[in-house]
Enzyme design. Structure first.
Site, PDB file in Angstrom:
ATOM      1  N   ASP A  52     -16.812  14.694 -12.831  1.00 39.74           N
ATOM      2  CA  ASP A  52     -16.008  13.737 -13.600  1.00 39.74           C
ATOM      3  C   ASP A  52     -14.610  13.602 -12.995  1.00 39.74           C
ATOM      4  OD1 ASP A  52     -15.020  16.189 -14.413  1.00 39.74           O
ATOM      5  OD2 ASP A  52     -15.005  15.710 -16.554  1.00 39.74           O
ATOM      6  N   SER A  53     -14.342  14.360 -11.927  1.00 38.42           N
ATOM      7  CA  SER A  53     -13.126  14.126 -11.138  1.00 38.42           C
ATOM      8  C   SER A  53     -13.083  12.690 -10.645  1.00 38.42           C
ATOM      9  CB  SER A  53     -13.080  15.088  -9.939  1.00 38.42           C
ATOM     10  OG  SER A  53     -14.303  15.071  -9.222  1.00 38.42           O
ATOM     11  N   ASP A  91     -21.865  15.718 -13.955  1.00 36.74           N
ATOM     12  CA  ASP A  91     -20.979  16.238 -14.997  1.00 36.74           C
ATOM     13  C   ASP A  91     -21.179  15.498 -16.310  1.00 36.74           C
ATOM     14  OD1 ASP A  91     -19.241  18.367 -14.633  1.00 36.74           O
ATOM     15  OD2 ASP A  91     -17.760  17.178 -13.528  1.00 36.74           O
ATOM     16  N   LYS A 121     -23.757  19.427 -15.574  1.00 37.63           N
ATOM     17  CA  LYS A 121     -22.709  20.458 -15.644  1.00 37.63           C
ATOM     18  C   LYS A 121     -21.866  20.194 -16.878  1.00 37.63           C
ATOM     19  CE  LYS A 121     -18.967  20.702 -12.728  1.00 37.63           C
ATOM     20  NZ  LYS A 121     -17.851  20.563 -13.687  1.00 37.63           N
ATOM     21  N   GLU A 123     -18.380  21.894 -19.217  1.00 35.44           N
ATOM     22  CA  GLU A 123     -17.264  22.841 -19.205  1.00 35.44           C
ATOM     23  C   GLU A 123     -17.260  23.682 -20.476  1.00 35.44           C
ATOM     24  OE1 GLU A 123     -13.531  20.875 -18.455  1.00 35.44           O
ATOM     25  OE2 GLU A 123     -14.308  19.860 -16.666  1.00 35.44           O
ATOM     26  N   GLU A 189     -13.285  27.918 -11.679  1.00 33.13           N
ATOM     27  CA  GLU A 189     -12.199  27.085 -11.133  1.00 33.13           C
ATOM     28  C   GLU A 189     -10.856  27.774 -11.297  1.00 33.13           C
ATOM     29  OE1 GLU A 189     -12.264  22.909 -12.027  1.00 33.13           O
ATOM     30  OE2 GLU A 189     -10.259  22.606 -11.165  1.00 33.13           O
TER      31      GLU A 189
HETATM   32  O1  KIV Z   1     -15.306  17.152 -11.610  1.00 31.86           O
HETATM   33  C1  KIV Z   1     -15.407  17.839 -10.584  1.00 31.86           C
HETATM   34  O2  KIV Z   1     -15.340  17.347  -9.450  1.00 31.86           O
HETATM   35  C2  KIV Z   1     -15.625  19.269 -10.755  1.00 31.86           C
HETATM   36  C3  KIV Z   1     -15.484  20.136  -9.544  1.00 31.86           C
HETATM   37  C4  KIV Z   1     -14.097  20.225  -9.148  1.00 31.86           C
HETATM   38  C5  KIV Z   1     -16.092  21.471  -9.752  1.00 31.86           C
HETATM   39  O3  KIV Z   1     -15.859  19.715 -11.829  1.00 31.86           O
END
Ligand code: KIV
Length: 274
Positions: A52-53, A91, A121, A123, A189
């Protein structure tokens, strides 16, 4: 044991086997958000993460909080078209899984069905363990993410290093709980090296570090960071392998200059009658 040496495509067993065995080769993971970049990542990495970056990297948001399920699905579909071998993880964005295990299942199932990814994924540590168990028992593989969790940036008071002082015990418990709940791996992280090493020794699933030292079972970076796309952003934990931002700017300036001075297009770029 190296994931990269295994038959294609990479699955959960290959990732599990890369854990800490003597001589194990670290798991390699990069983010990708588009088909052409996914194709490049797929050739060299074990895991491709649609992080989600992308909200910050591609869409110019200030944080990942504004990322929606629709954005993740759109980019997930694009990455799927460029992924043949690597394990593809998408994510879950902020607000799409925290309310209840049922909400998480509904949205994760949609992400998997619509993007064709192999896992999601999410968090959070101890507080998300029940949800991780709920998803994994129902066929949704989960990569967990503890330490600095960017979706909690407001609660954490910024993007600070995690695990200095008494926080270390809490993060260790987070990692233990997500592993026991059934996560197949966990992103650590921006945690201190001693804590990353301790977690990696104590839990049974692979740890994938970002700013968490070589003590982890694998490494992940945001692709735009390691390619040097941003000239004004260079976190300590990122090694830049290229300067694409600088090179792209020079190319764009050269194009603008060529057009203004009528050097482009040249005779080789135009079509005649024949
Ligand atoms: O959103 C993302 O790119 C991430 C990575 C930095 C692990 O969660």
């Amino acid at each position: 044991m190296s994931v990269s040496g295994t038959a294609r495509p990479v699955g959960l067993p290959e990732i599990a086997q890369a854990k800490g065995a003597k001589g194990a080769t670290p798991i390699v993971c990069l983010t990708a958000y588009t088909t052409p970049v996914a194709r490049l990542v797929d050739r060299h990495c074990d895991i491709v993460l649609v992080g989600d970056s992308l909200g910050m990297v591609l869409h110019g948001l200030d944080s990942t909080l504004g990322v929606t399920l629709e954005m993740m699905i759109l980019h997930g579909k694009a990455v799927r078209r460029g992924t043949e071998r690597a394990l593809m993880v998408v994510d879950m964005p902020f607000g799409s899984y925290e309310e209840s295990p049922k909400q998480a299942f509904r949205n994760a199932a949609r992400v998997m069905a619509e993007t064709g990814c192999a896992a999601v994924k999410l968090e959070g540590g101890t507080t998300m363990a029940e949800t991780i168990g709920f998803l994994t028992r129902r066929g949704i593989p989960v990569m967990a993410h503890v330490g600095l969790t960017p979706q909690a940036v407001n609660a954490l008071g910024g993007y600070k290093v995690q695990g200095r002082g008494p926080d270390a015990e809490r993060i260790l418990n987070d990692a233990r709980d997500v592993a026991e709940a059934g996560a197949f791996s966990v992103v650590l992280e921006k945690v201190t090296e001693p804590l990353a090493r301790r977690i990696t020794q104590e839990i049974a699933i692979p740890t994938i570090g970002i700013g968490a030292s070589a003590g982890c079972d694998g490494q992940v970076l945001v692709i735009d960071d390691m390619l040097g796309m941003f000239t004004d952003f260079q976190p300590k934990f990122v090694k830049r392998y290229a300067e694409l931002g600088r090179d792209a700017e020079a190319a764009i300036a050269a194009f603008a200059d060529d057009v203004r001075s009528r050097r482009f297009p040249g005779p080789e770029h135009v079509f005649g009658d024949k």
